[in-house]
Design a protein around this motif. Sequence first.
Motif, PDB file in Angstrom:
ATOM      1  N   VAL A  77      19.159  13.518 -13.620  1.00  0.00           N
ATOM      2  CA  VAL A  77      18.713  14.678 -12.852  1.00  0.00           C
ATOM      3  C   VAL A  77      17.299  14.447 -12.353  1.00  0.00           C
ATOM      4  O   VAL A  77      16.499  13.799 -13.025  1.00  0.00           O
ATOM      5  CB  VAL A  77      18.764  15.938 -13.757  1.00  0.00           C
ATOM      6  CG1 VAL A  77      18.043  17.101 -13.145  1.00  0.00           C
ATOM      7  CG2 VAL A  77      20.199  16.288 -14.063  1.00  0.00           C
ATOM      8  N   TRP A  78      16.980  15.019 -11.183  1.00  0.00           N
ATOM      9  CA  TRP A  78      15.633  14.941 -10.617  1.00  0.00           C
ATOM     10  C   TRP A  78      15.164  16.361 -10.344  1.00  0.00           C
ATOM     11  O   TRP A  78      15.776  17.079  -9.545  1.00  0.00           O
ATOM     12  CB  TRP A  78      15.678  14.134  -9.329  1.00  0.00           C
ATOM     13  CG  TRP A  78      14.367  13.675  -8.819  1.00  0.00           C
ATOM     14  CD1 TRP A  78      13.737  12.507  -9.134  1.00  0.00           C
ATOM     15  CD2 TRP A  78      13.507  14.345  -7.887  1.00  0.00           C
ATOM     16  NE1 TRP A  78      12.537  12.419  -8.447  1.00  0.00           N
ATOM     17  CE2 TRP A  78      12.378  13.534  -7.678  1.00  0.00           C
ATOM     18  CE3 TRP A  78      13.578  15.560  -7.212  1.00  0.00           C
ATOM     19  CZ2 TRP A  78      11.336  13.886  -6.829  1.00  0.00           C
ATOM     20  CZ3 TRP A  78      12.547  15.927  -6.365  1.00  0.00           C
ATOM     21  CH2 TRP A  78      11.443  15.081  -6.185  1.00  0.00           C
ATOM     22  N   VAL A  79      14.108  16.782 -11.035  1.00  0.00           N
ATOM     23  CA  VAL A  79      13.470  18.072 -10.779  1.00  0.00           C
ATOM     24  C   VAL A  79      12.062  17.742 -10.328  1.00  0.00           C
ATOM     25  O   VAL A  79      11.320  17.096 -11.069  1.00  0.00           O
ATOM     26  CB  VAL A  79      13.440  18.958 -12.046  1.00  0.00           C
ATOM     27  CG1 VAL A  79      12.713  20.269 -11.772  1.00  0.00           C
ATOM     28  CG2 VAL A  79      14.854  19.228 -12.551  1.00  0.00           C
ATOM     29  N   ALA A  95      22.258  16.258 -10.538  1.00  0.00           N
ATOM     30  CA  ALA A  95      21.766  17.284  -9.611  1.00  0.00           C
ATOM     31  C   ALA A  95      20.292  17.052  -9.266  1.00  0.00           C
ATOM     32  O   ALA A  95      19.571  16.375  -9.989  1.00  0.00           O
ATOM     33  CB  ALA A  95      21.942  18.667 -10.229  1.00  0.00           C
ATOM     34  N   VAL A  96      19.857  17.656  -8.141  1.00  0.00           N
ATOM     35  CA  VAL A  96      18.473  17.581  -7.689  1.00  0.00           C
ATOM     36  C   VAL A  96      17.973  18.992  -7.411  1.00  0.00           C
ATOM     37  O   VAL A  96      18.631  19.771  -6.725  1.00  0.00           O
ATOM     38  CB  VAL A  96      18.355  16.743  -6.396  1.00  0.00           C
ATOM     39  CG1 VAL A  96      16.938  16.799  -5.849  1.00  0.00           C
ATOM     40  CG2 VAL A  96      18.789  15.310  -6.644  1.00  0.00           C
ATOM     41  N   VAL A  97      16.796  19.310  -7.953  1.00  0.00           N
ATOM     42  CA  VAL A  97      16.125  20.580  -7.671  1.00  0.00           C
ATOM     43  C   VAL A  97      14.714  20.207  -7.252  1.00  0.00           C
ATOM     44  O   VAL A  97      13.990  19.571  -8.022  1.00  0.00           O
ATOM     45  CB  VAL A  97      16.095  21.508  -8.908  1.00  0.00           C
ATOM     46  CG1 VAL A  97      15.382  22.813  -8.586  1.00  0.00           C
ATOM     47  CG2 VAL A  97      17.511  21.782  -9.414  1.00  0.00           C
ATOM     48  N   ALA A 113      24.938  18.246  -6.747  1.00  0.00           N
ATOM     49  CA  ALA A 113      24.380  19.406  -6.046  1.00  0.00           C
ATOM     50  C   ALA A 113      22.883  19.245  -5.821  1.00  0.00           C
ATOM     51  O   ALA A 113      22.180  18.653  -6.640  1.00  0.00           O
ATOM     52  CB  ALA A 113      24.658  20.676  -6.841  1.00  0.00           C
ATOM     53  N   GLN A 114      22.413  19.800  -4.688  1.00  0.00           N
ATOM     54  CA  GLN A 114      20.998  19.742  -4.332  1.00  0.00           C
ATOM     55  C   GLN A 114      20.506  21.138  -3.998  1.00  0.00           C
ATOM     56  O   GLN A 114      21.109  21.835  -3.191  1.00  0.00           O
ATOM     57  CB  GLN A 114      20.789  18.845  -3.116  1.00  0.00           C
ATOM     58  CG  GLN A 114      21.205  17.420  -3.345  1.00  0.00           C
ATOM     59  CD  GLN A 114      21.052  16.591  -2.080  1.00  0.00           C
ATOM     60  OE1 GLN A 114      20.414  17.005  -1.119  1.00  0.00           O
ATOM     61  NE2 GLN A 114      21.646  15.406  -2.080  1.00  0.00           N
ATOM     62  N   VAL A 115      19.398  21.520  -4.632  1.00  0.00           N
ATOM     63  CA  VAL A 115      18.779  22.815  -4.369  1.00  0.00           C
ATOM     64  C   VAL A 115      17.340  22.525  -3.992  1.00  0.00           C
ATOM     65  O   VAL A 115      16.594  21.963  -4.793  1.00  0.00           O
ATOM     66  CB  VAL A 115      18.836  23.736  -5.610  1.00  0.00           C
ATOM     67  CG1 VAL A 115      18.190  25.079  -5.311  1.00  0.00           C
ATOM     68  CG2 VAL A 115      20.284  23.925  -6.064  1.00  0.00           C
ATOM     69  N   TYR A 116      16.952  22.866  -2.765  1.00  0.00           N
ATOM     70  CA  TYR A 116      15.592  22.539  -2.347  1.00  0.00           C
ATOM     71  C   TYR A 116      15.078  23.542  -1.332  1.00  0.00           C
ATOM     72  O   TYR A 116      15.738  24.538  -1.044  1.00  0.00           O
ATOM     73  CB  TYR A 116      15.476  21.097  -1.871  1.00  0.00           C
ATOM     74  CG  TYR A 116      16.486  20.630  -0.863  1.00  0.00           C
ATOM     75  CD1 TYR A 116      16.166  20.584   0.478  1.00  0.00           C
ATOM     76  CD2 TYR A 116      17.750  20.204  -1.247  1.00  0.00           C
ATOM     77  CE1 TYR A 116      17.077  20.133   1.410  1.00  0.00           C
ATOM     78  CE2 TYR A 116      18.665  19.750  -0.323  1.00  0.00           C
ATOM     79  CZ  TYR A 116      18.327  19.719   1.008  1.00  0.00           C
ATOM     80  OH  TYR A 116      19.240  19.271   1.922  1.00  0.00           O
ATOM     81  N   GLU A 130      29.027  18.453  -4.240  1.00  0.00           N
ATOM     82  CA  GLU A 130      28.078  18.016  -3.224  1.00  0.00           C
ATOM     83  C   GLU A 130      27.430  19.214  -2.524  1.00  0.00           C
ATOM     84  O   GLU A 130      27.018  19.127  -1.372  1.00  0.00           O
ATOM     85  CB  GLU A 130      28.768  17.103  -2.227  1.00  0.00           C
ATOM     86  CG  GLU A 130      29.233  15.814  -2.881  1.00  0.00           C
ATOM     87  CD  GLU A 130      29.932  14.874  -1.923  1.00  0.00           C
ATOM     88  OE1 GLU A 130      30.005  15.176  -0.716  1.00  0.00           O
ATOM     89  OE2 GLU A 130      30.402  13.833  -2.386  1.00  0.00           O
ATOM     90  N   ALA A 131      27.318  20.312  -3.212  1.00  0.00           N
ATOM     91  CA  ALA A 131      26.736  21.527  -2.636  1.00  0.00           C
ATOM     92  C   ALA A 131      25.276  21.309  -2.281  1.00  0.00           C
ATOM     93  O   ALA A 131      24.573  20.556  -2.950  1.00  0.00           O
ATOM     94  CB  ALA A 131      26.850  22.673  -3.631  1.00  0.00           C
ATOM     95  N   GLN A 132      24.822  21.988  -1.217  1.00  0.00           N
ATOM     96  CA  GLN A 132      23.428  21.927  -0.798  1.00  0.00           C
ATOM     97  C   GLN A 132      22.936  23.340  -0.529  1.00  0.00           C
ATOM     98  O   GLN A 132      23.530  24.058   0.259  1.00  0.00           O
ATOM     99  CB  GLN A 132      23.266  21.115   0.486  1.00  0.00           C
ATOM    100  CG  GLN A 132      23.552  19.655   0.341  1.00  0.00           C
ATOM    101  CD  GLN A 132      23.299  18.924   1.643  1.00  0.00           C
ATOM    102  OE1 GLN A 132      23.443  19.466   2.716  1.00  0.00           O
ATOM    103  NE2 GLN A 132      22.901  17.671   1.526  1.00  0.00           N
ATOM    104  N   LEU A 133      21.861  23.702  -1.177  1.00  0.00           N
ATOM    105  CA  LEU A 133      21.187  24.963  -0.899  1.00  0.00           C
ATOM    106  C   LEU A 133      19.806  24.615  -0.427  1.00  0.00           C
ATOM    107  O   LEU A 133      19.104  23.864  -1.091  1.00  0.00           O
ATOM    108  CB  LEU A 133      21.103  25.821  -2.158  1.00  0.00           C
ATOM    109  CG  LEU A 133      22.353  26.635  -2.411  1.00  0.00           C
ATOM    110  CD1 LEU A 133      23.371  25.773  -3.098  1.00  0.00           C
ATOM    111  CD2 LEU A 133      22.017  27.820  -3.257  1.00  0.00           C
TER     112      LEU A 133
END
Length: 170
Positions: A77-79, A95-97, A113-116, A130-133
Amino acid sequence: MNQETFDFEDGKGPVPAHRHKNPDGTTGGWVAETATVEATATIGSDARVFGDAQVFDNAGVYGQARVSGNARVCGDVWVGQDARVFGQAQVFNGAVVSNKAQVYGNARIYGLAQVYGEAKVCDQANIYGEAQLLGQAQVSGDAQGVRRCQGVGQCKGVRPGRGVRRSQGV
């Protein structure tokens, strides 16, 4: 021996803490003694882990990111940047935040998933695959399987298992 303390600026004042030693031998960011960070995890020099938060496996917390409360971050994971993961939130399995994104409550971000951006994920929401927010998107309630949410829209309150496919906001 004097115990080091650090003020995580969470209203609790200075608490017992230490600098994490990263797998590559570099000195990482501050970790409260109440938090758990495995030796295999990387904590950037300006990142913070506090409360009862847990960071496991090959997870990385970078930039000015904060992991706190009872949050759990594990896997590859990458935060990063100014992201916040707190409450009972979980981020795992690739996941990536990042940016100024926030993941909190009982939200779970996993898979690829990516949240940025300034996106927020909270309550019981599950973002995966593969969701992207991005942008100022907000996902809350019991949303499941959001594919893409962008802009200032709110993708929330969808029925479990149904999810929002795409929202660009107004």
